[in-house]
Design a protein around this motif. Structure first.
Motif, PDB file in Angstrom:
ATOM      1  N   ALA A  25       0.818  -1.222   0.000  1.00  0.00           N
ATOM      2  CA  ALA A  25       0.000   0.000   0.000  1.00  0.00           C
ATOM      3  C   ALA A  25       0.845   1.262   0.000  1.00  0.00           C
ATOM      4  O   ALA A  25       0.341   2.344  -0.331  1.00  0.00           O
ATOM      5  CB  ALA A  25      -0.934  -0.003   1.207  1.00  0.00           C
ATOM      6  N   ASN A  26       2.093   1.153   0.386  1.00  0.00           N
ATOM      7  CA  ASN A  26       2.973   2.321   0.416  1.00  0.00           C
ATOM      8  C   ASN A  26       4.143   2.150  -0.555  1.00  0.00           C
ATOM      9  O   ASN A  26       5.262   2.611  -0.307  1.00  0.00           O
ATOM     10  CB  ASN A  26       3.485   2.535   1.843  1.00  0.00           C
ATOM     11  CG  ASN A  26       2.375   2.911   2.802  1.00  0.00           C
ATOM     12  OD1 ASN A  26       1.995   4.071   2.909  1.00  0.00           O
ATOM     13  ND2 ASN A  26       1.830   1.912   3.488  1.00  0.00           N
ATOM     14  N   ALA A  30       0.733   0.349  -5.138  1.00  0.00           N
ATOM     15  CA  ALA A  30      -0.461   0.698  -4.361  1.00  0.00           C
ATOM     16  C   ALA A  30      -1.694   0.882  -5.236  1.00  0.00           C
ATOM     17  O   ALA A  30      -2.778   0.365  -4.921  1.00  0.00           O
ATOM     18  CB  ALA A  30      -0.195   1.971  -3.554  1.00  0.00           C
ATOM     19  N   ASP A  31      -1.562   1.600  -6.342  1.00  0.00           N
ATOM     20  CA  ASP A  31      -2.732   1.869  -7.195  1.00  0.00           C
ATOM     21  C   ASP A  31      -3.323   0.576  -7.749  1.00  0.00           C
ATOM     22  O   ASP A  31      -4.550   0.394  -7.771  1.00  0.00           O
ATOM     23  CB  ASP A  31      -2.341   2.803  -8.341  1.00  0.00           C
ATOM     24  CG  ASP A  31      -2.072   4.221  -7.867  1.00  0.00           C
ATOM     25  OD1 ASP A  31      -2.508   4.553  -6.741  1.00  0.00           O
ATOM     26  OD2 ASP A  31      -1.426   4.979  -8.607  1.00  0.00           O
ATOM     27  N   HIS A  34      -5.080  -1.344  -4.835  1.00  0.00           N
ATOM     28  CA  HIS A  34      -6.361  -0.730  -4.459  1.00  0.00           C
ATOM     29  C   HIS A  34      -7.400  -0.920  -5.560  1.00  0.00           C
ATOM     30  O   HIS A  34      -8.590  -1.050  -5.275  1.00  0.00           O
ATOM     31  CB  HIS A  34      -6.164   0.759  -4.162  1.00  0.00           C
ATOM     32  CG  HIS A  34      -5.515   1.020  -2.848  1.00  0.00           C
ATOM     33  ND1 HIS A  34      -4.393   1.796  -2.702  1.00  0.00           N
ATOM     34  CD2 HIS A  34      -5.819   0.587  -1.598  1.00  0.00           C
ATOM     35  CE1 HIS A  34      -4.040   1.852  -1.430  1.00  0.00           C
ATOM     36  NE2 HIS A  34      -4.894   1.129  -0.744  1.00  0.00           N
ATOM     37  N   THR A 280      -2.651   3.126   2.909  1.00  0.00           N
ATOM     38  CA  THR A 280      -1.573   4.065   2.622  1.00  0.00           C
ATOM     39  C   THR A 280      -1.385   4.987   3.818  1.00  0.00           C
ATOM     40  O   THR A 280      -2.319   5.690   4.220  1.00  0.00           O
ATOM     41  CB  THR A 280      -1.881   4.901   1.374  1.00  0.00           C
ATOM     42  OG1 THR A 280      -2.079   4.012   0.263  1.00  0.00           O
ATOM     43  CG2 THR A 280      -0.746   5.857   1.071  1.00  0.00           C
ATOM     44  N   ASP A 362      -7.576  10.463   7.624  1.00  0.00           N
ATOM     45  CA  ASP A 362      -6.177  10.092   7.422  1.00  0.00           C
ATOM     46  C   ASP A 362      -5.399  10.145   8.743  1.00  0.00           C
ATOM     47  O   ASP A 362      -4.578   9.274   9.033  1.00  0.00           O
ATOM     48  CB  ASP A 362      -5.524  11.019   6.404  1.00  0.00           C
ATOM     49  CG  ASP A 362      -5.976  10.723   4.979  1.00  0.00           C
ATOM     50  OD1 ASP A 362      -6.577   9.649   4.764  1.00  0.00           O
ATOM     51  OD2 ASP A 362      -5.727  11.555   4.086  1.00  0.00           O
TER      52      ASP A 362
END
Length: 401
Positions: A25-26, A30-31, A34, A280, A362
């Motif tokens: 995720a980091n 990640a894209d 997700h 993220t 966040d």
């Protein structure tokens, strides 16, 4: 196959999956990750159009809760929590582990306009807590695991109730009642199956083997129908697994747990941990940390520890005339530290509480991750000390004998 049923194997896979989820995720992946998590699979015509992430958290995770309910029922009826005096303690501890974090969170956020996030630090992530206990708790008495299991499940049920009551709109009472009736029917079919299995030892009753398979198919069909109805009712669908586990007759329940546990350990829990950890870590930049961040980051590791230990001591004081304490003080601290691992359920409630404010959400994500990480570090240290203590105690008793 025995190693697939080991708590240590389950914990290792679960923690590895969580680390992998956070790493991906980091990262530049990640894209893509997700995108897969948010892609939809289902049958819109019958109201089942869920994302991959929701199929994991609302669907297959119900299997894990089904197993947990079976184990908890066993502890309440035949195991280490099989009396009112023993069973009431984890319930009181769970209540303390909910009320104190709420009070701490509200103390930080009162007047800020973010008081609605109070459910976030109340959750205990049962998978992570039991995983840490399995990895570093070798040698602890079974009462510690039974106590933590009961505490964590009651905690998670409270979290699901918070989601259903405070973060769910349009819950349908009729479907909830229908789900309860289906769970009762599931319990009846399992009882009938147990009777047939008992009678099958008699030569004259072997003709009922075919009926046993009919009952098995019927239980699977009713179980799936229960999950579907509970999902459609607006309540978190994993509660269907809990209801079915408690409703199932003892003997077939033990057999079902034995057969399903490897699948849960190797597939269900790692998938859930990976998906839940696919978060993220937010880049906060110059944004000041608001009250919810501080409320969550203190309430999870500190509030849970104080609440669980304090409530357990209170329960022992109230019940001391009836029965000796179930846990020693050091074991209470271990359970309290493990209870502060909120992670997955806390992240879910954070997203629901601050759905309209991405910046605060966040910060909440970061607070849950840090608060849970603090609890993991503290619990590993305390549980290791307690396990070492009990191993040394057994060794000295063996030498004395």
């Amino acid at each position: 196959m025995s190693f697939l049923r080991s708590n240590r194997t389950s914990a290792a896979l679960l923690l590895a999956a969580a680390v992998l989820g956070l790493a991906i995720a980091n990262s530049p992946l990640a894209d893509a990750a997700h995108s897969i998590q948010q892609s939809h699979i289902g049958w819109p015509g019958i109201g089942l159009d869920l994302s991959v992430g929701h199929w994991i958290s609302d669907g297959i995770l119900a299997i894990f809760f089904f197993i947990v309910a079976i184990e908890l029922k066993h502890e309440f009826t035949e195991g280490d929590l099989n009396s009112v005096g023993k069973a009431i303690r984890p319930a009181i501890a769970a209540l303390g582990g909910i009320l104190v974090p709420i009070a701490i969170y509200l103390a930080f956020t009162w007047g800020s306009g973010y008081e609605g996030g109070w459910p976030i630090p109340t959750a205990t992530d049962i998978a992570f807590a039991l995983g840490v206990l399995a990895v570093v708790g070798r040698g602890l008495p079974t009462t510690v695991r039974a106590f933590l299991l009961a505490l964590a499940v009651l905690d998670d049920l409270a979290g699901i109730l918070f989601i259903a009551v405070f973060f769910t709109t349009g819950a349908q009472i009729g479907l909830i009642l229908l789900g309860a009736l289906l769970a009762v029917l599931f319990g009846f079919l399992s009882w009938r199956y147990a009777r047939l299995r008992r009678d099958a030892v008699r030569p004259s009753q072997t003709r009922h083997r075919g009926l046993e398979w009919v009952l098995i198919i019927g239980m699977v069909a009713v179980g799936l129908a229960t999950w579907y109805v509970v999902y459609q009712s607006g309540i978190h669908a994993t509660i269907a697994g809990v209801a079915l586990g408690f409703a199932m007759h003892r003997k077939p329940a033990h057999r079902a747990r034995y057969l399903i546990e490897p699948f849960s350990n190797v597939i269900v829990l790692p998938l859930f941990a990976f998906s839940a950890a696919l978060v993220t870590i937010p880049s906060l930049g110059e944004t000041p940390l608001e009250a919810p961040f501080w409320g969550i980051i203190v309430a999870l590791p500190v509030g849970k520890l104080i609440g669980i230990v304090g409530a357990t001591l209170l329960a022992d004081r109230i019940l001391r005339s009836r029965q000796a304490p179930v846990l020693r003080f050091g074991d209470m601290i271990a359970a309290g530290a493990l209870g502060g691992i909120g992670f997955t359920v806390s992240l879910l409630m954070n997203d629901l509480a601050f759905a309209d404010n991405r910046a605060i959400a966040d910060q909440g994500v970061l607070a849950v991750i840090i608060g849970s990480a603090i609890s993991i570090v503290v619990s590993v240290f305390v549980v290791r000390l307690r396990a070492r203590h009990y191993r040394a105690l057994r060794l000295s008793e063996k030498d004395a004998a």
